[in-house]
Design a protein around this motif. Structure first.
Motif, PDB file in Angstrom:
ATOM      1  N   ALA A   1     -55.461   3.665  -5.860  1.00 16.41           N
ATOM      2  CA  ALA A   1     -55.027   4.426  -4.689  1.00 16.41           C
ATOM      3  C   ALA A   1     -54.583   3.432  -3.614  1.00 16.41           C
ATOM      4  O   ALA A   1     -55.056   2.294  -3.563  1.00 16.41           O
ATOM      5  N   THR A   2     -53.658   3.873  -2.764  1.00 16.80           N
ATOM      6  CA  THR A   2     -53.131   3.006  -1.711  1.00 16.80           C
ATOM      7  C   THR A   2     -53.295   3.743  -0.388  1.00 16.80           C
ATOM      8  O   THR A   2     -52.526   4.652  -0.066  1.00 16.80           O
ATOM      9  N   TRP A   3     -54.301   3.354   0.379  1.00 15.72           N
ATOM     10  CA  TRP A   3     -54.714   4.072   1.575  1.00 15.72           C
ATOM     11  C   TRP A   3     -53.943   3.589   2.797  1.00 15.72           C
ATOM     12  O   TRP A   3     -53.648   2.411   2.932  1.00 15.72           O
ATOM     13  N   VAL A   4     -53.660   4.508   3.706  1.00 14.33           N
ATOM     14  CA  VAL A   4     -52.929   4.162   4.925  1.00 14.33           C
ATOM     15  C   VAL A   4     -53.246   5.206   5.994  1.00 14.33           C
ATOM     16  O   VAL A   4     -53.416   6.393   5.685  1.00 14.33           O
ATOM     17  N   LEU A   5     -53.344   4.766   7.255  1.00 13.92           N
ATOM     18  CA  LEU A   5     -53.624   5.670   8.365  1.00 13.92           C
ATOM     19  C   LEU A   5     -52.517   5.706   9.408  1.00 13.92           C
ATOM     20  O   LEU A   5     -52.388   6.687  10.144  1.00 13.92           O
ATOM     21  N   SER A   6     -51.731   4.643   9.507  1.00 13.60           N
ATOM     22  CA  SER A   6     -50.647   4.594  10.502  1.00 13.60           C
ATOM     23  C   SER A   6     -49.475   3.803   9.937  1.00 13.60           C
ATOM     24  O   SER A   6     -49.644   2.961   9.047  1.00 13.60           O
ATOM     25  N   ASN A   7     -48.296   4.072  10.468  1.00 14.64           N
ATOM     26  CA  ASN A   7     -47.113   3.253  10.195  1.00 14.64           C
ATOM     27  C   ASN A   7     -46.078   3.518  11.283  1.00 14.64           C
ATOM     28  O   ASN A   7     -46.376   4.179  12.285  1.00 14.64           O
TER      29      ASN A   7
ATOM     30  N   ASP B   1     -51.036  11.892   1.770  1.00 12.20           N
ATOM     31  CA  ASP B   1     -51.991  13.000   1.889  1.00 12.20           C
ATOM     32  C   ASP B   1     -53.202  12.560   2.709  1.00 12.20           C
ATOM     33  O   ASP B   1     -53.712  13.310   3.548  1.00 12.20           O
ATOM     34  N   PHE B   2     -53.667  11.340   2.471  1.00 14.86           N
ATOM     35  CA  PHE B   2     -54.797  10.806   3.226  1.00 14.86           C
ATOM     36  C   PHE B   2     -54.413  10.614   4.689  1.00 14.86           C
ATOM     37  O   PHE B   2     -55.165  10.987   5.594  1.00 14.86           O
TER      38      PHE B   2
ATOM     39  N   VAL C   1     -59.537  14.991  -0.308  1.00 18.64           N
ATOM     40  CA  VAL C   1     -58.373  14.145  -0.553  1.00 18.64           C
ATOM     41  C   VAL C   1     -58.787  12.826  -1.191  1.00 18.64           C
ATOM     42  O   VAL C   1     -58.063  12.278  -2.035  1.00 18.64           O
ATOM     43  N   ILE C   2     -59.950  12.301  -0.829  1.00 17.79           N
ATOM     44  CA  ILE C   2     -60.425  11.060  -1.448  1.00 17.79           C
ATOM     45  C   ILE C   2     -60.700  11.285  -2.929  1.00 17.79           C
ATOM     46  O   ILE C   2     -60.259  10.513  -3.788  1.00 17.79           O
ATOM     47  N   ALA C   3     -61.405  12.358  -3.245  1.00 16.47           N
ATOM     48  CA  ALA C   3     -61.740  12.636  -4.648  1.00 16.47           C
ATOM     49  C   ALA C   3     -60.487  12.894  -5.479  1.00 16.47           C
ATOM     50  O   ALA C   3     -60.339  12.355  -6.584  1.00 16.47           O
TER      51      ALA C   3
ATOM     52  N   LEU D   1     -64.039   3.790   7.129  1.00 13.10           N
ATOM     53  CA  LEU D   1     -64.047   4.534   5.868  1.00 13.10           C
ATOM     54  C   LEU D   1     -62.947   4.026   4.941  1.00 13.10           C
ATOM     55  O   LEU D   1     -63.200   3.712   3.774  1.00 13.10           O
ATOM     56  N   MET D   2     -61.728   3.920   5.437  1.00 12.03           N
ATOM     57  CA  MET D   2     -60.582   3.553   4.599  1.00 12.03           C
ATOM     58  C   MET D   2     -60.783   2.200   3.918  1.00 12.03           C
ATOM     59  O   MET D   2     -60.517   2.039   2.722  1.00 12.03           O
ATOM     60  N   LEU D   3     -61.246   1.211   4.684  1.00 11.79           N
ATOM     61  CA  LEU D   3     -61.344  -0.133   4.126  1.00 11.79           C
ATOM     62  C   LEU D   3     -62.519  -0.293   3.162  1.00 11.79           C
ATOM     63  O   LEU D   3     -62.643  -1.333   2.506  1.00 11.79           O
ATOM     64  N   ALA D   4     -63.361   0.722   3.053  1.00 14.47           N
ATOM     65  CA  ALA D   4     -64.427   0.704   2.049  1.00 14.47           C
ATOM     66  C   ALA D   4     -63.978   1.307   0.728  1.00 14.47           C
ATOM     67  O   ALA D   4     -64.655   1.109  -0.290  1.00 14.47           O
ATOM     68  N   LEU D   5     -62.888   2.026   0.724  1.00 14.39           N
ATOM     69  CA  LEU D   5     -62.478   2.762  -0.469  1.00 14.39           C
ATOM     70  C   LEU D   5     -61.826   1.834  -1.484  1.00 14.39           C
ATOM     71  O   LEU D   5     -61.074   0.925  -1.122  1.00 14.39           O
TER      72      LEU D   5
END
Length: 567
Positions: free
Chosen positions: A340-346, A311-312, A325-327, A390-394
């Motif tokens: 939570a397990t954040w990801v932006l690309s794969n 979703d992120f 989506v973060i909340a 942003l992602m790496l701060a979460l």
């Protein structure tokens, strides 16, 4: 006009801090390597395990905690290794089992953990089991390992259901029986070379428990599980009069996705992994599941440790959807005690340096070709750097896809003649597919294949833009994307951001995101992301630690993210 961050900061709590001694995986940053595109020691144009081993110090210096390897198992490579013919052997294109052992040992010497891919939804049609099934009689135990069914129609000439493949076309293929007559049909939610397994069969379950033990005994630290939401199909295999829409058809109403029976399987796997003691071995689910509470079911305490937050990944570069989506992600995962397990690309989606250069809010294309609308490269990279900041701060864990730390864009002018993705082939070119995000890494500007190997061979050609983004060009260069990632990862660890409590800063306006991360030791970090078209001025007591792009004094420009100390 400038927006000012109020002091004291008005905040609302979103997420509590983790325990200071929480297991490693709860805040780990894991780097995905696509083996055929990382480093090629053999020089044949395809990356290999020896090449990966030779470059592991790069990942230690980058500052990640672990590496996830996409499939390197024996395979005919009809779907880049996700069509596995033997999970307990290495494909000769990538090396040998001895090479795998050497890679695992070297990674551990460098304090890097190793996660390997597991592909349990299907096998290759060259798998020993499927060959046995083709040679067997209908109704025999060999066929029961897969999803064989009689066809509909007067002579069985119609497929058993109306299901469609995620790679285009129908999801059923009819076989010819050993006596030469038209026979049964088998299910393949992906390519016909990837027949789906029958997870109601005890032999299938025992087989994969053996695979898990095989790799755990060789020292791997966990598994990323492919299509984790697809193993169990709805009883009776009812028709479904909708196109599956690829993996993004995430509703459990689809009779092949997110069926409740998958959870029994994963509880058994978790028990097996836990039996290996400490340090904990983990599982991460590739589960394209929505809504968020359905995904959270996969990371209950007795199932997966992690599940990718798609979703992120799919959220556009717009403040309100990102805020929501973060909340929601944190709330649903907190409800089951999971990070939570954040990801932006794969390896399956457009690289975010290109995705964010397209009009936001529109559907994400499945690949981009030379004749398609092109991303704004400069805008896309600027937003990608801010999104990663942003992602790496979460709080929680995060995954980084190879090359994103260089700001690599999608190869959007890849010649159609070299495309290999089954999606491109099975849709007759209607969808470009995933090849553009899988292009070999650039290590050295001016070298053959940009240092991917010494011969210049490459299974996919690299775009010209990769030369100026090569590792040697960016190393030690202030402001480069590589050095930004190194700074973010070092500060994330130093300041305990992955284990921190998160509070949202309110009253910043609808297009500005603000968070305060409070580490377990009480240290506070302000995270500010400006998606508005006017600058945002930092509070007087904030001292900048890192910014995704240049600031104008204490003003944060559009599409820029900042970490700062407070007080």
């Amino acid at each position: 006009m400038t927006t000012r961050v109020p002091t004291p900061l008005p905040t609302r709590d979103l997420h509590p801090a983790s325990e200071a001694d929480a297991p490693w995986w709860r805040d780990a940053v894991i780097y995905q390597i696509y083996p055929r595109s990382w480093a090629d020691a053999a020089g044949d144009g395809v990356g290999d395990l020896a090449g990966i081993t030779s470059r592991l110090t790069y990942l230690r210096d980058l500052g990640v905690d672990a590496v996830w390897l996409s499939p390197f198992y024996r395979s005919p490579q009809n779907d880049a290794g996700y069509d596995v013919s033997d999970h307990r052997d290495v494909d000769p294109a990538f090396g040998t089992l001895a090479d795998a052992d050497a890679l695992i040992a070297r990674a551990h010497e460098l304090d890097l953990r190793v996660i390997v891919d597991l592909v349990p939804n299907h096998t290759s049609w060259e798998h020993e089991w499927f060959r046995e099934a083709l040679a067997a009689e209908p109704g025999g135990p060999e066929r029961d390992r897969y999803m064989f069914r009689d066809g509909r129609g007067e002579d069985g000439e119609l497929p058993p259901t109306d299901w469609l493949s995620n790679f285009g076309g129908g999801a059923w293929t009819r076989i010819t029986e050993p006596d030469g007559s038209p026979g049964q049909w088998y299910l393949h939610l992906f390519d016909p070379s990837q027949p789906d397994l029958n997870w109601q069969n005890p032999e299938v379950r025992a087989h994969f428990e053996g695979i898990l033990r095989f790799w755990l005994d060789r020292g791997v630290d966990g598994f990323r599980v492919d299509v984790a939401h697809g193993l169990v199909k709805k009883e009776g295999l009812p028709d479904y009069d909708r196109h599956p829409g690829g993996l993004l058809e995430v509703t459990h109403e689809a009779p092949y996705w997110d069926q409740d029976g998958v959870h029994e399987i994963y509880r058994g796997w978790r028990e097996l992994l836990d039996s290996y003691g400490t340090p904990e071995r983990i599982m991460c689910a590739e589960a394209w599941v929505a809504p968020a509470d359905r995904l959270a079911r996969y990371v209950r305490p007795d199932e997966y440790h992690q599940a990718f937050n798609f979703d992120f990944l799919e959220t556009p570069w717009l403040a309100e959807p990102l805020r929501a989506v973060i909340a929601q992600s944190l709330a649903e995962n907190d409800a089951v005690g999971a990070p939570a397990t954040w990801v932006l690309s794969n390896h399956d989606v457009l690289r975010h340096a290109s995705r964010f250069g397209l009009p936001q809010g529109a559907a994400r294309p499945n690949g981009i070709g030379a004749g398609d609308p092109q991303p704004d490269a400069e805008l896309g990279l600027r937003r990608a750097r801010a999104a990663t900041t942003l992602m790496l701060a979460l709080p929680g864990s995060a995954y980084v896809y190879q090359g994103e730390e260089l700001g690599l864009p999608e190869h959007t002018s890849l010649p159609d003649a070299v495309r290999q993705d089954p999606t491109w082939l099975r849709t007759g070119g209607l969808e470009r597919g995933r090849d553009g995000c899988r292009v070999p890494m650039p290590w050295t500007k001016g070298a053959r294949a940009l240092g991917f190997n010494t011969t210049g061979a490459a299974w996919l050609p690299q775009p010209q833009s990769y030369a100026d983004l090569a590792v040697d060009v960016q190393t030690g260069v202030e402001g480069s994307t590589l050095e930004l990632y190194r700074s973010l990862l070092a500060l994330r660890r130093l300041r305990g951001l992955g284990r921190g409590a998160l509070a949202e800063v309110e009253s910043l306006g609808e297009d500005v995101l603000g968070y305060v991360v409070t580490a377990p030791d009480g240290e506070r970090t302000l995270v500010l992301v400006n998606l508005s078209d006017t600058p945002v001025e930092l509070p007087e007591d904030a001292t900048v630690l890192v910014a995704s792009d240049d600031l104008d004094g204490r003003k944060v420009p559009t599409d820029t993210a900042v970490w700062a100390t407070l007080g």
